[in-house]
Each structure stands twice: as C-alpha cells, then as structure tokens.
Design a protein around this motif. Structure first.
Motif, short mmCIF file in Angstrom:
data_model
loop_
_atom_site.label_atom_id
_atom_site.label_comp_id
_atom_site.label_asym_id
_atom_site.label_seq_id
_atom_site.Cartn_x
_atom_site.Cartn_y
_atom_site.Cartn_z
N SER A 1 20.09 35.96 -30.95
CA SER A 1 19.15 35.05 -31.61
C SER A 1 19.75 34.52 -32.91
O SER A 1 20.18 35.30 -33.76
CB SER A 1 17.84 35.79 -31.93
N GLY A 2 19.75 33.22 -33.07
CA GLY A 2 20.22 32.61 -34.30
C GLY A 2 21.69 32.23 -34.30
O GLY A 2 22.15 31.54 -35.20
N ALA A 3 22.44 32.67 -33.27
CA ALA A 3 23.89 32.38 -33.25
C ALA A 3 24.18 31.06 -32.56
O ALA A 3 25.21 30.90 -31.91
CB ALA A 3 24.65 33.53 -32.59
N SER A 4 23.26 30.13 -32.71
CA SER A 4 23.41 28.81 -32.08
C SER A 4 24.02 27.80 -33.05
O SER A 4 24.37 26.71 -32.66
CB SER A 4 22.03 28.28 -31.71
N ARG A 5 24.10 28.16 -34.32
CA ARG A 5 24.30 27.14 -35.34
C ARG A 5 25.75 26.68 -35.45
O ARG A 5 26.69 27.41 -35.14
CB ARG A 5 23.88 27.66 -36.71
N SER A 6 25.89 25.47 -35.94
CA SER A 6 27.21 24.99 -36.35
C SER A 6 26.98 24.06 -37.54
O SER A 6 25.86 23.60 -37.77
CB SER A 6 27.93 24.26 -35.21
N ALA B 1 20.19 30.90 -26.76
CA ALA B 1 20.07 32.36 -26.78
C ALA B 1 19.06 32.90 -27.79
O ALA B 1 19.08 34.08 -28.10
CB ALA B 1 21.43 33.02 -27.03
N CYS B 2 18.18 32.07 -28.31
CA CYS B 2 17.29 32.54 -29.38
C CYS B 2 15.94 32.99 -28.83
O CYS B 2 15.26 32.24 -28.13
CB CYS B 2 17.07 31.43 -30.41
N ALA B 3 15.55 34.21 -29.18
CA ALA B 3 14.26 34.74 -28.75
C ALA B 3 13.12 34.18 -29.59
O ALA B 3 11.96 34.21 -29.16
CB ALA B 3 14.28 36.26 -28.84
N LEU B 4 13.43 33.68 -30.76
CA LEU B 4 12.37 33.23 -31.66
C LEU B 4 11.72 31.93 -31.19
O LEU B 4 10.52 31.72 -31.35
CB LEU B 4 12.91 33.09 -33.08
N ARG B 5 12.52 31.04 -30.60
CA ARG B 5 12.01 29.79 -30.00
C ARG B 5 10.96 29.12 -30.90
O ARG B 5 9.78 29.05 -30.58
CB ARG B 5 11.41 30.07 -28.61
N CYS B 6 11.42 28.58 -32.02
CA CYS B 6 10.49 28.04 -33.02
C CYS B 6 10.31 26.53 -32.93
O CYS B 6 9.72 25.92 -33.80
CB CYS B 6 10.97 28.42 -34.42
N LYS B 7 10.84 25.92 -31.85
CA LYS B 7 10.82 24.45 -31.77
C LYS B 7 9.56 23.95 -31.07
O LYS B 7 9.34 24.23 -29.89
CB LYS B 7 12.04 23.97 -30.98
N LYS B 8 8.79 23.18 -31.78
CA LYS B 8 7.54 22.65 -31.22
C LYS B 8 7.80 21.56 -30.19
O LYS B 8 8.73 20.76 -30.35
CB LYS B 8 6.68 22.02 -32.33
N LEU C 1 18.90 30.58 -40.36
CA LEU C 1 18.20 31.25 -41.46
C LEU C 1 16.80 31.70 -41.09
O LEU C 1 16.20 32.52 -41.79
CB LEU C 1 18.17 30.36 -42.70
N PHE C 2 16.24 31.19 -39.98
CA PHE C 2 14.88 31.59 -39.60
C PHE C 2 14.84 32.94 -38.87
O PHE C 2 13.79 33.55 -38.77
CB PHE C 2 14.23 30.53 -38.71
N VAL C 3 15.96 33.36 -38.33
CA VAL C 3 15.96 34.66 -37.64
C VAL C 3 16.23 35.72 -38.71
O VAL C 3 17.23 35.65 -39.42
CB VAL C 3 17.04 34.70 -36.54
N PRO C 4 15.32 36.69 -38.85
CA PRO C 4 15.40 37.57 -40.03
C PRO C 4 16.46 38.67 -39.93
O PRO C 4 16.15 39.87 -39.99
CB PRO C 4 13.98 38.15 -40.10
S1 SF4 Z 1 14.85 30.39 -35.03
FE1 SF4 Z 1 14.38 28.35 -34.27
S2 SF4 Z 1 15.91 26.99 -35.27
FE2 SF4 Z 1 16.64 29.11 -35.44
S3 SF4 Z 1 18.00 29.39 -33.68
FE3 SF4 Z 1 15.94 30.12 -33.09
S4 SF4 Z 1 14.95 28.37 -32.11
FE4 SF4 Z 1 16.72 27.59 -33.25
#
Ligand code: SF4
Length: 629
Positions: A73-78, A290-297, A515-518
C-alpha cells in the motif's frame, strides 16, 4: 544489484531521436533513493543556468523510487520534475496511479526526456524497449480519448499512460501530467514542459515481476497494513470517502480557504463535505497500484452536468480550490470543473485559485464583462466556473490570461490585482491556511517549489500533548520533537519541527511512498531494507531528505532565487474579513526571523540561504559546489 531497482535510467532525446540507458550504480540509488534527489541531480548537472523552462534545454524527469512498484500500500508513487514554467524554480510533483509501477516493471528506474520534437510524439516503452512514435492524431485530444486511442493502438488494455490534454499542449503554466484519468502530478506546471516538448504521452507496459531482497518481510508488512486498513484501525474514513470528510470543521478552525482566502464564513461548506456528497453522487472507490486504502472517489451524475466516473471525483484540494475558494457550493459543478481539469490536464489547485483570483478582480472592477466575454465571474457562480475552466484548457478568451497563473495575470491586469494573487514563488496556495498553521507559513515561504502542502508542516498535531505528555504527533516524536508547540508560535522550536517534518516527508517522497498511507518512519526504514537488502538506517533516511531539500535550494540559488523570494502572498499578512482568523494575519518580522533560523539550522548561510560548501560535503554531494555563486 538489489532486487527492487534495476540500475537503469532511460534517456530519450526528442530532438535527435536517440535513446540511451544509464547505469549509475548502487551507490547512486542508496544516496538518492529516487524522486526529488534524481530530479535535482539532473537539473543541476544538465540544465544550463537561466534555461527557458519551456525551451528544449529543460529536461523532464520521471523519477519513481526504490519502493515504487512493490506490492505494498502506498508504493505506487513516482515524482515528475523539471525547471518549472510557473515559478522558474525547482519544479516537482508526486503522483500515484499505476504508471510508476509499470515503468519499474518495464525495467527502468527513471526516465529523462531531453530536447523537443518537431511534431507531436508519444513514447512507447515495453519491457526494456522504447520507441518514439507519431502522435499527430492525438494532439488536441482530451486525456480519456488519448488513453483509449493508445490502448487500442497498442492492443493492450493494461498499458498505462502518462499524458497531457490540451491544457499541457497550450502551455497553461499550471498544466499537470496525468497518470491515467484520475491521478495528477499536479503542481509546478510540468504538463506545460511536456507540451513544450511536443510529447503527448508516455505509454508503458511492463510484464516483469518486481521483487525485493526480502520478499517475506515485504509481504508481512503489506499484509499487516492491509489488515489494519480493512479493520478500520488505520486510515480512518479515507477508505470509505477519500479526503475531505467533515469540511465544515475547516470553516470553524479557519483552515478552509473561502473566497480567495479573503473571508471566514461559508454556509454552503456542508455540501462540499466528502461524506455528504458521496452519499449523493458517489458510485464507489478506486485505488492506486496495490493499495488497500483505495481513497479515490468515483462520482456520477447526469444533470445539470454529466459526470464521467472514469475521471474520478474531487479530492479535498480540488473541492477546496474549485469549491469554497471560488465560493461555489454546488458539488456537481465543482465535480465537473475537477473532471475538466483532469481531461485538459490542469492542476486543480492552480486552476481553482487562479479562477478565485479572477472572481475577486471581477467583483472589484479590475476585470469587466468585456474582459470575460460576458461571463458573470462573481464568487459562487458555478456555471461560470465550469465555463472558465474549459476556456483555460483551450486558452480561449479570458482563459488565455488565466492560463498564465494568478501572479502573471495580476501583473498584466495591474492596479490592486497583485494584492489578490495568493501564491508563493508564483505557485498558488493549496487548501490549507498558513494563518492558522504557522508551520505551513514557514513551509509555503521556503519550499523550493513554492506553496506546497505535501512536505510542509501541518502543525495542528503538535499543539496538544499526547497521553504520555510528549507531543501528540507520533511521527515527529520519534524524531525528537517531544514538547507541544503553540499554533501561533514562529520561534526556533516551530522552525525545528517544520524542518524535521519537511526532511522526513522528502525522504518518503524519494522512496516514493504515498503520504496518505500511515507508514511510520521506522516502518519506512524497514521497508527500504527489505526492498533493497541494504542495512539502511533512520540516519540515512533523514539525510536523504536533507539532500533533496539542499540540492533543490542550490538549484534555485543558481537560478537567482534568494531570501527575497521566500515570501508569502500579501493576503497572509492580513486577517480574514470574518471567522476564526479575523483577529490578525502573520507577523512578517516573525516570519522573516524564522526563515533565517531555518537557513542556519539547515547549514545554509544564515543571511543569504545559500547552502555552504561544508554542508554539501556533509551530504555527500560535494560535486554540487561548482554551482555555488
Ligand atoms: S492512499 Fe490513496 S492516493 Fe495513496 S496510494 Fe492509496 S489509493 Fe493512492
């Protein structure tokens, strides 16, 4: 070579059509991790001083990190970076989605785009190979049309696309680079750099699996975080509603910008609260790789505007900038404006705050109906907002002026307009009030990229003690910030907190974690160890962030920036007209003193803010001293 990176940086020169793969070695990756550090290294060494940000000498750098693409979770960023056409300074923005993971799976750790093509092109990167292809047929297309056409053309629905829409093509100075349709490398105008190179898109497909040095440890950490998110123990309501729940509390505290940061009351705020509007127009949630948080509306509507869920829904920053900042409380209009920003590749913050600026100018007679082409551009007019965002994307009518950003537009309008431009170094403020959070006042003023909310300190978490009596912010406590600090404080304790937070955030940025994944600092260190096999330490982690901040500062120094540019907008020194911040603005002398303290703490010259030779050597980047004045 450790498993989570390949030691391969791809270079593509669009002027002569050549490509090259650099192999800088393991020391380079351990010293830099990725993100800002790679961007700063390239900008300092390869972009000549004074280069036109929209000229072929500028370089566009796509820089994931050593964690990007791992199934965590969160390792999607670039990160994406270049000399910014909005600020003229160090430009960088981070982005999620799936593109960064695909680039890593295609065998590359970063991509550097050089020169400029004569006609529109796109890059097709697949499993270690790259082609420069004609994109004439895609020029002028919105992002959804572009992504669909490329997937059809390449015959693979799993191709991920980083791209620009007409906003980037038309060199809107706050144009963004879109990863797919929902995720934006939003800030500092990098989409305009892409447009100036006639680069419509970078399509990527990687079929290699990416593993770390200790996959068992990585899997255990990923599982633990996913379980904590799914049980509700971590992540709060992000999982259900995304960012921006309970937005009314932002009105009460003063954090939510209203009417171009002028006012303190906004009864319509409740309509913009994520939990409220998701019950009305939400159709689900989505997530990055791969993010479990899935915060995208995901939002959908048919009237008064058709909302396409493929473009995602507004995040807090978007419905703040295009909503309360413009005085618009109609969530369907705000969502449509957000969708148009994603379709045209415009930063929702830069665009929203620039429209809010124009609305204030209009209400004060600095822009007239003649200037707007008959549009009644007053605060609260949602239809005007939607219309003007599209005009900005096309640079039509008043949109041509507003595509320049609020500072340049104010300079052209003249008169009192400069008072209404809410920016630092030319970049519009995000949706967090520095008059409330003095950590942000320091951060907005000093950040090398201009006003930024991702790596600047939101110091509300430092005000009260936790149950054990130490400062409540657990992340900062482990860096030695032990005692609570009053919100309005701008003294050395606040500077130290601000600096530690920024350095820690930039280290996370270089590893490329969301930054949203704690993830705690300790967990980040363990993750880098498991991913790379290095005996990586918290000491190195902090130095990664310090290095990024100092190299970016040095780049700005070389481009002529100094203490005179570490300033807030005039509005920040005044109170709001009503509400929680009606009692006063920021004291400019206290902020000035804080800046010099910050320079000194960073090992930069206390008066000029120029990094010292000794500091560059201490950060193991002595090569950079040739760029000192
Ligand atoms: S917390 Fe939200 S913005 Fe961050 S990687 Fe997961 S889905 Fe994407």
């Amino acid at each position: 070579m450790a498993a989570s990176f390949h030691n391969k940086i791809l270079r593509v020169n669009l002027t002569d059509g050549t490509t090259q793969v650099d192999e800088p070695g393991a020391v380079y990756f351990r010293r830099y991790l990725g993100g800002w550090n790679i961007i700063a290294d390239v900008l300092l060494k390869e972009v000549p001083a004074g280069a036109d940000p929209l000229g072929p000498e500028n370089k566009l750098i796509f820089a994931p990190g050593v964690l990007t693409g791992l199934p965590i979770s969160g390792a999607s960023r670039s990160a994406v970076g270049a000399k910014s056409p909005l600020t003229g300074s160090f430009g960088a923005a981070e982005v999620g989605g799936n593109w960064g993971a695909q680039l890593k799976r295609a065998g590359f750790d970063a991509l550097i785009v050089e020169g400029a093509a004569e006609k529109p092109v796109y890059l097709w990167i697949k499993d270690g190979e790259v082609e420069i292809r004609d994109a004439t047929h895609l020029w002028g297309q919105l992002t959804k049309e572009t992504q669909t056409a490329l997937r059809d053309e390449l015959g693979d629905r799993r191709v991920e696309v980083a791209m620009i829409g007409p906003g980037g093509e038309n060199l809107a100075r706050y144009a963004c680079v879109m990863n797919g349709l929902k995720d934006a490398a939003g800030r500092t105008g990098l989409g305009a750099v892409m447009g100036s190179k006639h680069l419509k898109a970078v399509a990527v497909r990687g079929t290699q699996s990416l593993e770390g040095a200790d996959n068992e440890a990585l899997r255990a950490m990923a599982r633990e975080m996913a379980e904590a998110i799914n049980s509700g123990a971590k992540g709060g309501t992000l999982h259900k509603y995304g960012t921006g729940v309970g937005i009314e509390s932002g009105v009460l505290s003063g954090n939510l910008p209203i009417h171009n940061f002028r006012d303190g009351e906004f009864p319509g705020a409740i309509n913009l609260s994520a939990d409220v509007f998701m019950e009305q127009i939400g159709v689900g949630m989505d997530g990055c790789f791969a993010c479990a948080l899935r915060c995208k509306k995901l939002v959908k509507a048919e009237t008064p505007y058709v909302l396409d869920p493929d473009y995602g829904g507004p995040e807090y920053e978007s419905f703040g900038a295009l909503g309360s900042c413009c005085g618009v409380d109609d969530i369907i209009a705000v969502s449509k404006a957000t969708e148009l920003c994603n379709a045209y590749s415009l930063d929702t913050i830069g665009c929203g705050v620039t429209v809010a600026f124009a609305m204030e100018c209009f209400e004060n007679g600095l822009l007239t109906l003649e200037d707007t082409g008959g549009i009644d551009l007053r605060f609260g007019n949602g239809a005007a907002l939607v219309q003007v965002v599209e005009m900005i994307g096309r640079r039509e009518g008043i949109g041509d002026l507003l595509a320049e950003g609020s500072l340049r537009a104010a300079e052209k309008i003249g008169g009192e307009a400069l008072k209404y431009a809410v920016h630092a170094k030319g970049q519009e403020y995000p949706m967090h009030e520095p008059r409330l959070k003095r950590g942000l006042a320091i951060g907005y003023a000093i950040s090398p990229t201009g006003a930024d909310h991702c790596h600047s300190l939101h110091d509300t978490g430092l005000v009260n003690p936790g149950a054990d009596g130490f400062a409540a912010d657990a992340g900062l406590r482990t860096l030695g910030l032990l005692e609570p600090i009053p919100l309005e404080d701008l003294g050395p304790a606040k500077v130290r907190a601000s600096l530690y937070h920024t350095v820690r955030s930039l280290a996370g940025n270089c590893a490329c974690l969301c930054l949203f994944v704690p993830w705690s600092t300790d967990e980040q260190i363990r993750m880098v160890r498991a991913a790379t096999g290095w005996d990586f330490s918290v000491y190195e982690h902090q130095k990664i962030g310090e290095r990024a901040l100092t190299l970016a500062r040095l780049f700005n120094t070389r481009e002529g920036f100094g203490p005179q540019d570490d300033r807030l907008a005039p509005r920040s020194y005044e109170p709001t007209t009503s509400g929680a911040l009606a009692e006063g603005g920021i004291d400019p002398e206290a902020l000035e003193a804080a800046m010099h303290t910050y320079y000194g703490m960073m090992g930069w010259d206390r008066e000029t803010g120029i990094p010292s030779r000794e500091k560059l050597a201490e950060l193991d980047v002595a090569w950079a001293e040739v760029y000192l004045p």
